[in-house]
Structure formats: C-alpha cells, structure tokens
Design an enzyme around this catalytic site. Structure first.
Site, PDB file in Angstrom:
ATOM      1  N   THR A  65     -17.701  33.517 -45.067  1.00 50.98           N
ATOM      2  CA  THR A  65     -16.898  32.311 -45.288  1.00 50.98           C
ATOM      3  C   THR A  65     -15.936  32.119 -44.125  1.00 50.98           C
ATOM      4  O   THR A  65     -15.575  33.077 -43.440  1.00 50.98           O
ATOM      5  CB  THR A  65     -16.103  32.410 -46.612  1.00 50.98           C
ATOM      6  OG1 THR A  65     -15.381  31.201 -46.803  1.00 50.98           O
ATOM      7  CG2 THR A  65     -15.143  33.589 -46.641  1.00 50.98           C
ATOM      8  N   ARG A  78     -24.659  21.137 -38.935  1.00 56.61           N
ATOM      9  CA  ARG A  78     -23.307  21.593 -38.571  1.00 56.61           C
ATOM     10  C   ARG A  78     -22.427  20.399 -38.203  1.00 56.61           C
ATOM     11  O   ARG A  78     -21.253  20.350 -38.522  1.00 56.61           O
ATOM     12  CB  ARG A  78     -23.347  22.568 -37.374  1.00 56.61           C
ATOM     13  CG  ARG A  78     -24.080  23.872 -37.607  1.00 56.61           C
ATOM     14  CD  ARG A  78     -23.356  24.839 -38.516  1.00 56.61           C
ATOM     15  NE  ARG A  78     -23.551  24.667 -39.930  1.00 56.61           N
ATOM     16  CZ  ARG A  78     -24.650  25.011 -40.634  1.00 56.61           C
ATOM     17  NH1 ARG A  78     -25.673  25.565 -40.048  1.00 56.61           N
ATOM     18  NH2 ARG A  78     -24.707  24.814 -41.934  1.00 56.61           N
ATOM     19  N   LYS A 130     -35.518  33.620 -43.340  1.00 62.11           N
ATOM     20  CA  LYS A 130     -35.742  32.789 -44.537  1.00 62.11           C
ATOM     21  C   LYS A 130     -37.151  33.057 -45.079  1.00 62.11           C
ATOM     22  O   LYS A 130     -38.117  33.047 -44.301  1.00 62.11           O
ATOM     23  CB  LYS A 130     -35.608  31.312 -44.195  1.00 62.11           C
ATOM     24  CG  LYS A 130     -34.181  30.908 -43.881  1.00 62.11           C
ATOM     25  CD  LYS A 130     -34.057  29.434 -43.600  1.00 62.11           C
ATOM     26  CE  LYS A 130     -32.596  29.041 -43.450  1.00 62.11           C
ATOM     27  NZ  LYS A 130     -31.858  29.849 -42.458  1.00 62.11           N
ATOM     28  N   ASP A 182     -31.636  35.351 -45.847  1.00 61.19           N
ATOM     29  CA  ASP A 182     -30.950  34.087 -46.150  1.00 61.19           C
ATOM     30  C   ASP A 182     -31.419  33.539 -47.489  1.00 61.19           C
ATOM     31  O   ASP A 182     -32.615  33.618 -47.811  1.00 61.19           O
ATOM     32  CB  ASP A 182     -31.290  33.031 -45.083  1.00 61.19           C
ATOM     33  CG  ASP A 182     -30.590  33.286 -43.756  1.00 61.19           C
ATOM     34  OD1 ASP A 182     -29.678  34.127 -43.702  1.00 61.19           O
ATOM     35  OD2 ASP A 182     -30.967  32.617 -42.775  1.00 61.19           O
ATOM     36  N   MET A 183     -30.478  32.952 -48.247  1.00 59.06           N
ATOM     37  CA  MET A 183     -30.873  32.338 -49.524  1.00 59.06           C
ATOM     38  C   MET A 183     -30.974  30.832 -49.341  1.00 59.06           C
ATOM     39  O   MET A 183     -30.088  30.219 -48.766  1.00 59.06           O
ATOM     40  CB  MET A 183     -29.843  32.672 -50.613  1.00 59.06           C
ATOM     41  CG  MET A 183     -30.255  32.220 -51.988  1.00 59.06           C
ATOM     42  SD  MET A 183     -31.842  32.889 -52.544  1.00 59.06           S
ATOM     43  CE  MET A 183     -31.348  34.515 -53.138  1.00 59.06           C
ATOM     44  N   ARG A 207     -24.767  39.817 -48.909  1.00 59.88           N
ATOM     45  CA  ARG A 207     -23.916  38.836 -48.205  1.00 59.88           C
ATOM     46  C   ARG A 207     -23.564  37.753 -49.225  1.00 59.88           C
ATOM     47  O   ARG A 207     -24.451  37.176 -49.836  1.00 59.88           O
ATOM     48  CB  ARG A 207     -24.678  38.186 -47.040  1.00 59.88           C
ATOM     49  CG  ARG A 207     -23.901  37.043 -46.383  1.00 59.88           C
ATOM     50  CD  ARG A 207     -24.806  35.994 -45.727  1.00 59.88           C
ATOM     51  NE  ARG A 207     -25.609  36.528 -44.653  1.00 59.88           N
ATOM     52  CZ  ARG A 207     -26.677  35.891 -44.159  1.00 59.88           C
ATOM     53  NH1 ARG A 207     -27.066  34.717 -44.652  1.00 59.88           N
ATOM     54  NH2 ARG A 207     -27.376  36.418 -43.188  1.00 59.88           N
ATOM     55  N   LYS A 255     -20.806  30.651 -50.162  1.00 58.06           N
ATOM     56  CA  LYS A 255     -20.545  29.663 -51.228  1.00 58.06           C
ATOM     57  C   LYS A 255     -21.841  28.979 -51.660  1.00 58.06           C
ATOM     58  O   LYS A 255     -22.015  28.661 -52.827  1.00 58.06           O
ATOM     59  CB  LYS A 255     -19.544  28.625 -50.733  1.00 58.06           C
ATOM     60  CG  LYS A 255     -18.133  29.176 -50.592  1.00 58.06           C
ATOM     61  CD  LYS A 255     -17.131  28.075 -50.281  1.00 58.06           C
ATOM     62  CE  LYS A 255     -15.773  28.680 -49.985  1.00 58.06           C
ATOM     63  NZ  LYS A 255     -14.770  27.661 -49.621  1.00 58.06           N
ATOM     64  N   GLY A 256     -22.736  28.713 -50.711  1.00 55.58           N
ATOM     65  CA  GLY A 256     -23.983  28.008 -51.028  1.00 55.58           C
ATOM     66  C   GLY A 256     -24.003  26.656 -50.352  1.00 55.58           C
ATOM     67  O   GLY A 256     -23.019  25.919 -50.405  1.00 55.58           O
ATOM     68  N   ALA A 257     -25.122  26.341 -49.715  1.00 59.44           N
ATOM     69  CA  ALA A 257     -25.177  25.173 -48.839  1.00 59.44           C
ATOM     70  C   ALA A 257     -26.124  24.074 -49.312  1.00 59.44           C
ATOM     71  O   ALA A 257     -26.278  23.079 -48.635  1.00 59.44           O
ATOM     72  CB  ALA A 257     -25.587  25.621 -47.441  1.00 59.44           C
TER      73      ALA A 257
END
Ligand SMILES: Cc1cc2nc3c(=O)[nH]c(=O)nc-3n(C[C@H](O)[C@H](O)[C@H](O)COP(=O)(O)OP(=O)(O)OC[C@H]3O[C@@H](n4cnc5c(N)ncnc54)[C@H](O)[C@@H]3O)c2cc1C
Length: 317
Positions: A236, A299, A110, A144-145, A194, A197-199
């Site tokens: 996914t 999680r 990150k 990582d986004m 990669r 969906k986006g978190a």
C-alpha cells in the site's frame, strides 16, 4: 496550451481519467503509442523498459539504494498457449539472472498470463516450473491476484505450489469479504502473503464497496498477518495505514526484518525513501516488457497527479 498551475489543469482531470481508461482498452491506439519514439521517455517513471536488461538495470540501481524488487513481466490474459509459454520462458530468464547476479528480487506472476483461461493444467505446469526454479534460486514467485473470477483457482494453485516448493507468496485483496478466512488458512499453512486493497471492480455482494470499509479491512488483516503470518508484505501507499502498521509493529516488538512494505515503482517515492531510511524493508514492484500500455494507462487513470506528471514531460519536449 499553457501548463502553468495545477488549478487550470485539474478542471480537465475527470475527462482525462475517462480518456486514459478508454485508451487502455483500444487496440489501435495501443499499437500506435507502443511504437512511438517518445513512449519510453514518458513511461520510464513507472515502467523499467521493454527488455529484461532494462529491468535488471533498474533493480541493480534499486538494490544499490537499499530497496528489494519484484519483477513483473507485463502481459495480460493470454489467449494462446504459445503466449503462456513465452511468459514462462521470460520469467525463467528473469529468475536465472536474479540468481546468477544475486539480486534481491522476486517475480510477480499472473495466473491468466500463464494460460489459466486456456488450460488449467498448462497453467499449473507453468507455475510449477517457475516455483521450482525460484526455490532453487533462493527466491519467490509472488502470485498476483486478479478479479474474483480467479480467486479460488489462484489460491488453490498457491497452496499446492507452496506445499511442493516452499517458494510462493500468495496475494490477498482486503476488499473481498472472504479474505479473513483465506488469510486464516494461509497463516495456518505458513504461506507468505502480500496484502493489497484490491484493484478490480467487484460487486457489493462479495466486496466492500466503500473506501472506509476497505481500509478498515486492510488494517484488520494486516494485524493478523503481522501477528501470525509468515513474512508478510503490506502492499500500500496509504500513509495512514502505514502509520498504523508501524505502531502495531512497535507495540508487539516485531522485528523490522520480519515483514516488508511493497509499493509500485515510481509511486510515492518520498514514502519509499522515508520507510527505507527508518530501517524498514521496502520492495518495489517493477514492471517491464513490450505490453506496457494497459498497465501504464491504468496508473495514469488511477491518480490525477500522474496525468499532470505526463503532461509536464510532454510540455518539456
Ligand atoms: C506492490 C503492489 C502489488 C499489488 N498487487 C496487486 C494484486 O496482485 N492484485 C490487486 O488487485 N491489486 C494489487 N495492487 C493494487 C492495490 O490493490 C491498489 O489498487 C493500489 O495499490 C492502490 O491502493 P493503495 O493501497 O495505495 O491505497 P489508495 O487508498 O488507493 O491510495 C493511498 C495513497 O497512495 C497514493 N497512490 C496510490 N496509487 C497511486 C498511483 N498509481 N500513483 C500515485 N499515487 C498513488 C496516493 O497518495 C493515495 O492517496 C498492488 C499494489 C501494490 C503497491
């Protein structure tokens, strides 16, 4: 409390979900739980362990079962450059071991953990070190986004590092309206992507607010990446989307080694096995490190099934 039957427990799930999200942000409970002796037993399904050795054990085991891996050294928004340095050093050690043991692993990093919020220059320099080492080790840095506050800077660094070292995988979130044009540029510059969906919680001005639109966007972008992208990774656990990916791949005659599926360690292991057995490449995102608490709590909050899993393990003692 009796832990028989999913029905009785599911009444508590909305309360538990809120409680886990609340706990994920509490420093006092974090310290208490991180130091607790039962923590390792409860977290090991989703987190490899606290030390690099633990993570290496896990990825050796996964490699034996035919999976690829990506190591995530857990750490969020560092507030001092010394912490960003510590992150870089930890990832350098991971790359060194991946290279020496010839493990099928990348690292997932990150930008905020490498100090972006403190100094963009320091963050670039840290990323440059990792991208250079990854290139020398024949592997990649997956960037990582995070939230949309970082998208421009993350992608600018990804393009620059890929041009310099050729060892980057950028991450694109399907929920952002901008992603189609971001993917277009990444495909033209042959930057591997990669797709997830986006978190993060994003406003409707910049991101699709409903699941149906996010899923539709994922499928559109996925097809673009499969047709034009450089070794894309589809991150996914969504059965319906994975089925559409497989149908598209068959229709276009795309080779099974031209792309990967990526999933989280410990999540939908049935699906991971099914794809592996069908001859697909499956990379598992393996987190490790002392700062496991916020990741683990998210999680648990994400899926009721994970809360039930935790409670059953507590009950078993
Ligand atoms: C390898 C990987 C890397 C990622 N990297 C990023 C990133 O860099 N930036 C970012 O914003 N997001 C990232 N994500 C998270 C992603 O954006 C989603 O929030 C998350 O993956 C859930 O979306 P889904 O595609 O699995 O679909 P969903 O529609 O959320 O879920 C589909 C199905 O997957 C299963 N499932 C999903 N999550 C869980 C879980 N936690 N436990 C149990 N079952 C579950 C359930 O069966 C569910 O019905 C990543 C995800 C993966 C797998």
């Amino acid at each position: 409390m009796r832990l028989r039957g999913r029905g009785r427990l599911s009444a508590f799930i909305p309360f538990l979900r809120g409680a886990f999200l609340y706990l994920s942000e509490r420093r006092a409970s974090r310290r208490l739980i991180e130091d607790s002796s039962v923590a390792h037993r409860l977290t090991r399904r989703f987190i490899a362990g606290r030390r690099l050795e633990d993570a290496l054990d896990v990825i050796r085991g996964l490699a034996g079962e035919g999976y690829l891996a990506s190591l995530d050294y857990l750490g969020e928004n560092v507030t001092a450059l010394a912490d960003a340095d510590a992150q870089r050093i930890a990832y350098c050690s991971a790359l060194d071991r991946i290279s020496r043991e010839r493990l099928p692993g990348t690292i997932s990093v990150k930008v905020t953990a490498l100090g972006l919020e403190i100094s963009e220059e320091a963050c670039r320099s840290n990323m440059d070190t990792l991208a250079r080492l990854a290139a020398a080790s024949g592997t990649r840095v997956e960037m990582d986004m995070e939230s949309s506050a970082y998208t421009d800077r993350n992608l600018a660094i990804a393009h620059e590092m890929q041009a310099r070292h050729g060892s980057i995988r950028a991450v694109i979130q399907a929920y952002l309206y901008r992603s189609e044009s971001d993917i277009d540029l990444l495909c033209r510059e042959r930057v591997p992507v990669r797709l997830c969906k986006g978190a993060y919680r994003e406003p409707p001005a910049i991101a699709w607010p409903d699941k149906q639109s996010v899923d539709a966007s994922f499928v559109r972008l996925m097809k673009t990446l499969l047709d034009r992208g450089e070794y894309p990774a589809l991150a996914t656990h969504d059965d319906a989307i994975i089925e559409q990916a497989l149908t598209h791949v068959r229709a276009r005659g795309i080779a099974s080694d031209a792309f990967e599926f990526e999933m989280l360690y410990g999540v939908r292991r049935d699906l991971q096995r099914r794809l592996r057995d069908a001859g697909c490449r499956v990379r598992l995102y393996v987190p490790y490190g002392e700062a496991w608490y916020p990741y683990f709590m998210r999680r648990l909050a994400e899926r009721p099934a994970n809360i039930l899993f935790l409670l059953r393990n507590l009950w078993r003692g």
